[in-house]
Enzyme design. Structure first.
Site, PDB file in Angstrom:
ATOM      1  N   LYS A  54      19.443  83.886 -27.392  1.00 11.60           N
ATOM      2  CA  LYS A  54      18.197  83.574 -28.116  1.00 11.60           C
ATOM      3  C   LYS A  54      17.028  84.359 -27.522  1.00 11.60           C
ATOM      4  CE  LYS A  54      19.763  79.023 -29.596  1.00 11.60           C
ATOM      5  NZ  LYS A  54      19.895  77.589 -29.321  1.00 11.60           N
ATOM      6  N   GLN A  98      17.391  73.123 -25.681  1.00 11.85           N
ATOM      7  CA  GLN A  98      18.816  73.316 -25.947  1.00 11.85           C
ATOM      8  C   GLN A  98      19.577  71.996 -25.750  1.00 11.85           C
ATOM      9  OE1 GLN A  98      20.124  76.142 -27.164  1.00 11.85           O
ATOM     10  NE2 GLN A  98      22.206  75.348 -27.190  1.00 11.85           N
ATOM     11  N   ASP A 121      13.691  73.944 -34.372  1.00 11.87           N
ATOM     12  CA  ASP A 121      15.035  73.429 -34.648  1.00 11.87           C
ATOM     13  C   ASP A 121      15.047  72.516 -35.875  1.00 11.87           C
ATOM     14  OD1 ASP A 121      17.235  74.187 -33.070  1.00 11.87           O
ATOM     15  OD2 ASP A 121      16.494  73.059 -31.344  1.00 11.87           O
TER      16      ASP A 121
END
Ligand code: GUN
Length: 297
Positions: A54, A98, A121
């Site tokens: 990422k 994460q 997200d």
């Protein structure tokens, strides 16, 4: 084999190109560089790989990447303190924590402490509610990437029968909402669903997101259906070593389907591409600027 193989790797590259063009415009015309903060707690090997990837791709499209790696024993208060700092930091337009988090941390509490406008997200309860009521929101990356592939392949999804296998908050539920938004008739199935093969046989679109290697078989697939395989499972090869497979038995399904995503090279590359797209979208919204076309739901 008769199915068209949907090239997610190439499509993800085209999404990243669009993101990079928009980032360049934000820099040149407005002096703004979008920034994405990624928070990793602990040393989970798979999470470390994802987070590294990422960060690398964020920099490649011209955005700023802020990596925060915290010890596995980090307290909830310390993590919430960092998120508050990132929420208030004007150079940070997107925040991603994460998952999974170490067991002593409350995932829901942590996710819901992120500013919904920076929740790239799309996991914050506000974004879940906005998506569920058809309002503008941040959309979870894997379902958004899957939708982009479907929209690219079909002129319209309106009236199609879609079966989503899996009811996770990360993929299954938001995927169903997106398909509903495009006027599909949607069935969500899960481990307790009766007669799953029969339900799947009725579907024009099958989304497999269960985390069970090669579970969906060719004789479950309606001839000509589009199969989107979200699974990424590492299995042992009989001759030794391992290989990556999806939740779909590729050989048998590709013989019947009209189109199918491979693993690897299908949905996988779309997830990070959509994370970058969401970060640009969040940056534009934060600054009252026009959003890039075709990079959101
Ligand atoms: N872990 C597995 N998938 C994801 C994802 O899409 N976002 C985050 N934050 N963590 C994950």
């Amino acid at each position: 084999m008769s199915a068209l193989i949907i090239n997610g790797k190439a499509f993800a590259a085209s999404v990243r190109e669009k993101v990079a063009e928009h980032v360049a415009r934000l820099k040149n015309e407005h002096g703004i560089t979008p920034g994405l903060a990624v928070v990793l707690v602990g040393e989970d090997p798979a999470s470390q790989v994802y987070v590294r990837s990422k960060g690398k791709q964020t920099v490649e499209v011209g955005m700023n990447s802020y990596a925060h790696k915290l010890d596995a024993s980090t307290s909830e208060d310390a993590l919430l303190g960092l998120i508050e700092k990132l929420n208030n930091d004007p150079v940070v337009h997107g925040i991603l924590v994460q998952l999974p988090l170490p067991k002593h941390l409350d995932e829901d509490l942590v996710i819901n402490s992120i500013d919904p406008a920076k929740d790239v997200d799309g996991f914050h309860i506000s974004n879940v509610g906005l998506l569920g009521t058809g309002q503008k929101s941040m959309v979870p990356c894997t379902p958004l990437g899957s939708l982009m592939l479907l929209r690219d392949h079909h002129r319209s999804l309106s009236g199609m029968d879609a079966v989503v296998i899996g009811r996770s908050n990360i993929v299954g539920k938001p995927m169903a909402q997106l398909l509903l938004g495009d006027s599909c008739t949607v069935t969500i199935t899960h481990s307790r669903t009766k007669d799953l093969p029969d339900l799947v046989r009725r579907a024009d679109i099958v989304i497999a997101a269960v985390g069970r290697p090669e579970m969906v078989l060719g004789d479950w697939i309606k001839p000509g259906a589009t199969v989107i395989d979200v699974g990424i499972n590492r299995i042992d090869k009989p001759e030794g070593g391992t290989r990556l497979v999806g939740d779909v038995d590729f050989e048998s399904c590709a013989a019947v389907a009209g189109a199918i995503t491979p693993v690897p090279g299908g949905v996988g590359p779309m997830t990070i591409a959509c994370l970058l797209a969401n970060t640009v979208t969040a940056c534009c919204r934060a600054n009252g600027l026009e959003e890039p076309d075709g990079l959101s739901a």
